[in-house]
Design a protein around this motif. Structure first.
Motif, PDB file in Angstrom:
ATOM      1  N   ASP A   1       0.825  -1.206   0.000  1.00 37.47           N
ATOM      2  CA  ASP A   1       0.000   0.000   0.000  1.00 37.47           C
ATOM      3  C   ASP A   1       0.859   1.255   0.000  1.00 37.47           C
ATOM      4  N   VAL A   2       0.461   2.208  -0.834  1.00 39.55           N
ATOM      5  CA  VAL A   2       1.097   3.528  -0.840  1.00 39.55           C
ATOM      6  C   VAL A   2       0.429   4.347   0.256  1.00 39.55           C
ATOM      7  N   PRO A   3       1.199   4.914   1.180  1.00 39.51           N
ATOM      8  CA  PRO A   3       0.584   5.681   2.262  1.00 39.51           C
ATOM      9  C   PRO A   3      -0.109   6.939   1.738  1.00 39.51           C
ATOM     10  N   ALA A   4      -1.148   7.362   2.458  1.00 40.05           N
ATOM     11  CA  ALA A   4      -1.899   8.560   2.071  1.00 40.05           C
ATOM     12  C   ALA A   4      -1.057   9.820   2.216  1.00 40.05           C
TER      13      ALA A   4
ATOM     14  N   SER B   1       6.319   4.355  -5.730  1.00 36.49           N
ATOM     15  CA  SER B   1       5.831   3.108  -6.311  1.00 36.49           C
ATOM     16  C   SER B   1       6.744   2.008  -5.771  1.00 36.49           C
ATOM     17  N   PHE B   2       6.521   0.800  -6.221  1.00 39.04           N
ATOM     18  CA  PHE B   2       7.315  -0.319  -5.725  1.00 39.04           C
ATOM     19  C   PHE B   2       7.827  -1.169  -6.877  1.00 39.04           C
ATOM     20  N   THR B   3       9.009  -1.710  -6.701  1.00 37.70           N
ATOM     21  CA  THR B   3       9.485  -2.796  -7.550  1.00 37.70           C
ATOM     22  C   THR B   3       9.497  -4.034  -6.668  1.00 37.70           C
TER      23      THR B   3
ATOM     24  N   ASN C   1      14.296 -12.875  -8.330  1.00 35.92           N
ATOM     25  CA  ASN C   1      13.882 -12.519  -9.686  1.00 35.92           C
ATOM     26  C   ASN C   1      12.918 -11.342  -9.657  1.00 35.92           C
ATOM     27  N   ALA C   2      13.075 -10.424 -10.596  1.00 38.27           N
ATOM     28  CA  ALA C   2      12.159  -9.280 -10.696  1.00 38.27           C
ATOM     29  C   ALA C   2      10.775  -9.779 -11.083  1.00 38.27           C
ATOM     30  N   VAL C   3       9.769  -9.225 -10.424  1.00 38.69           N
ATOM     31  CA  VAL C   3       8.378  -9.585 -10.687  1.00 38.69           C
ATOM     32  C   VAL C   3       7.619  -8.286 -10.923  1.00 38.69           C
ATOM     33  N   THR C   4       6.954  -8.194 -12.067  1.00 36.11           N
ATOM     34  CA  THR C   4       6.249  -6.953 -12.400  1.00 36.11           C
ATOM     35  C   THR C   4       5.031  -6.741 -11.512  1.00 36.11           C
ATOM     36  N   ALA C   5       4.187  -7.731 -11.418  1.00 38.39           N
ATOM     37  CA  ALA C   5       2.964  -7.612 -10.612  1.00 38.39           C
ATOM     38  C   ALA C   5       2.754  -8.922  -9.859  1.00 38.39           C
TER      39      ALA C   5
ATOM     40  N   THR D   1       9.703  -9.199  -1.994  1.00 40.84           N
ATOM     41  CA  THR D   1      10.296  -8.010  -1.386  1.00 40.84           C
ATOM     42  C   THR D   1       9.939  -6.826  -2.259  1.00 40.84           C
ATOM     43  N   GLY D   2       9.273  -5.853  -1.644  1.00 41.56           N
ATOM     44  CA  GLY D   2       8.922  -4.629  -2.348  1.00 41.56           C
ATOM     45  C   GLY D   2       9.910  -3.534  -1.976  1.00 41.56           C
ATOM     46  N   THR D   3      10.493  -2.905  -2.978  1.00 40.98           N
ATOM     47  CA  THR D   3      11.442  -1.810  -2.770  1.00 40.98           C
ATOM     48  C   THR D   3      10.785  -0.519  -3.208  1.00 40.98           C
ATOM     49  N   VAL D   4      10.823   0.480  -2.332  1.00 38.47           N
ATOM     50  CA  VAL D   4      10.192   1.764  -2.631  1.00 38.47           C
ATOM     51  C   VAL D   4      10.990   2.499  -3.705  1.00 38.47           C
ATOM     52  N   VAL D   5      10.266   2.998  -4.711  1.00 36.89           N
ATOM     53  CA  VAL D   5      10.854   3.861  -5.744  1.00 36.89           C
ATOM     54  C   VAL D   5      10.295   5.259  -5.486  1.00 36.89           C
ATOM     55  N   PHE D   6      11.185   6.200  -5.215  1.00 34.25           N
ATOM     56  CA  PHE D   6      10.785   7.559  -4.865  1.00 34.25           C
ATOM     57  C   PHE D   6      10.771   8.469  -6.080  1.00 34.25           C
ATOM     58  N   ASN D   7       9.744   9.294  -6.190  1.00 37.18           N
ATOM     59  CA  ASN D   7       9.725  10.416  -7.124  1.00 37.18           C
ATOM     60  C   ASN D   7       9.792  11.662  -6.256  1.00 37.18           C
ATOM     61  N   LEU D   8      10.832  12.471  -6.471  1.00 36.49           N
ATOM     62  CA  LEU D   8      11.105  13.599  -5.590  1.00 36.49           C
ATOM     63  C   LEU D   8      10.942  14.929  -6.304  1.00 36.49           C
TER      64      LEU D   8
END
Length: 187
Positions: free
Chosen positions: A98-101, A111-113, A120-124, A132-139
């Protein structure tokens, strides 16, 4: 200096040369554009504007006097980010963390990868397993990621969906012996 949402500037020296009653600065950005009050991350050239006593003049050499003002990005505060592990039941569709509000100051979105248990990378993520979900930041361009606490990872677990045995109808069956194999009917 570090970005702070406000105008930044070079410091006026406490002691000025004889005949100089004050100084101020004009600024240009890295592209040579005039900037009134440097605010955003970047490198600015400050050119000294001299206020002189009427009995003094500027020398012909060493003018203009310039200095560099560098405004660096402000690190985001990861303590303001609340992302949690999540466990869900398989539902045939893609699952995700979940993306926090509310996001930390300077973060426009996340978003998450995902990687599976084997790395192995998993799209969905869809199937039962641990991801394991890794946070991808847009700043915002005035912010940077901190040097510690990165990457931010959380666990997504997809558990198996229990079969509803109430949906299974098996009925008794009586047959007459016929030398062949016998069995119950499969619905």
């Amino acid at each position: 200096v570090v970005y702070n949402k406000g105008a930044q500037g070079l410091d006026v020296p406490a002691t000025l040369p004889e005949g100089v009653t004050g100084i101020s600065f004009t600024y240009t950005d890295a592209e040579g554009n005039a900037v009134t009050d440097p605010t955003n991350v970047g490198v600015y050239t400050g050119t000294v504007v001299f206020d002189l006593d009427s009995n003094y003049i500027l020398p012909t050499e060493g003018i203009p006097v310039t200095a560099t003002l560098t405004i660096t990005g402000k690190p985001i505060d990861l303590n303001e980010l609340t992302v949690t592990d999540k466990t869900v039941v398989y539902n045939k569709g893609a699952q995700g963390l979940d993306v926090p509000a509310t996001l930390p100051e300077g973060v426009t979105s996340i978003s998450f990868t995902y990687t599976d248990a084997e790395g192995n990378a998993v799209t969905a993520p869809t199937n039962v397993g641990t991801y394991t979900g890794t946070v991808v930041f847009n700043l915002d361009s005035n912010y940077i990621l901190p040097t510690e606490g990165i990457p931010v990872t959380k666990t997504l677990t997809i558990t198996g969906k229990p079969i509803d045995l109430n949906e299974l109808v098996v009925t008794d069956k009586t047959v007459v012996y016929n030398k062949g194999a016998q069995g119950l009917d499969v619905p």
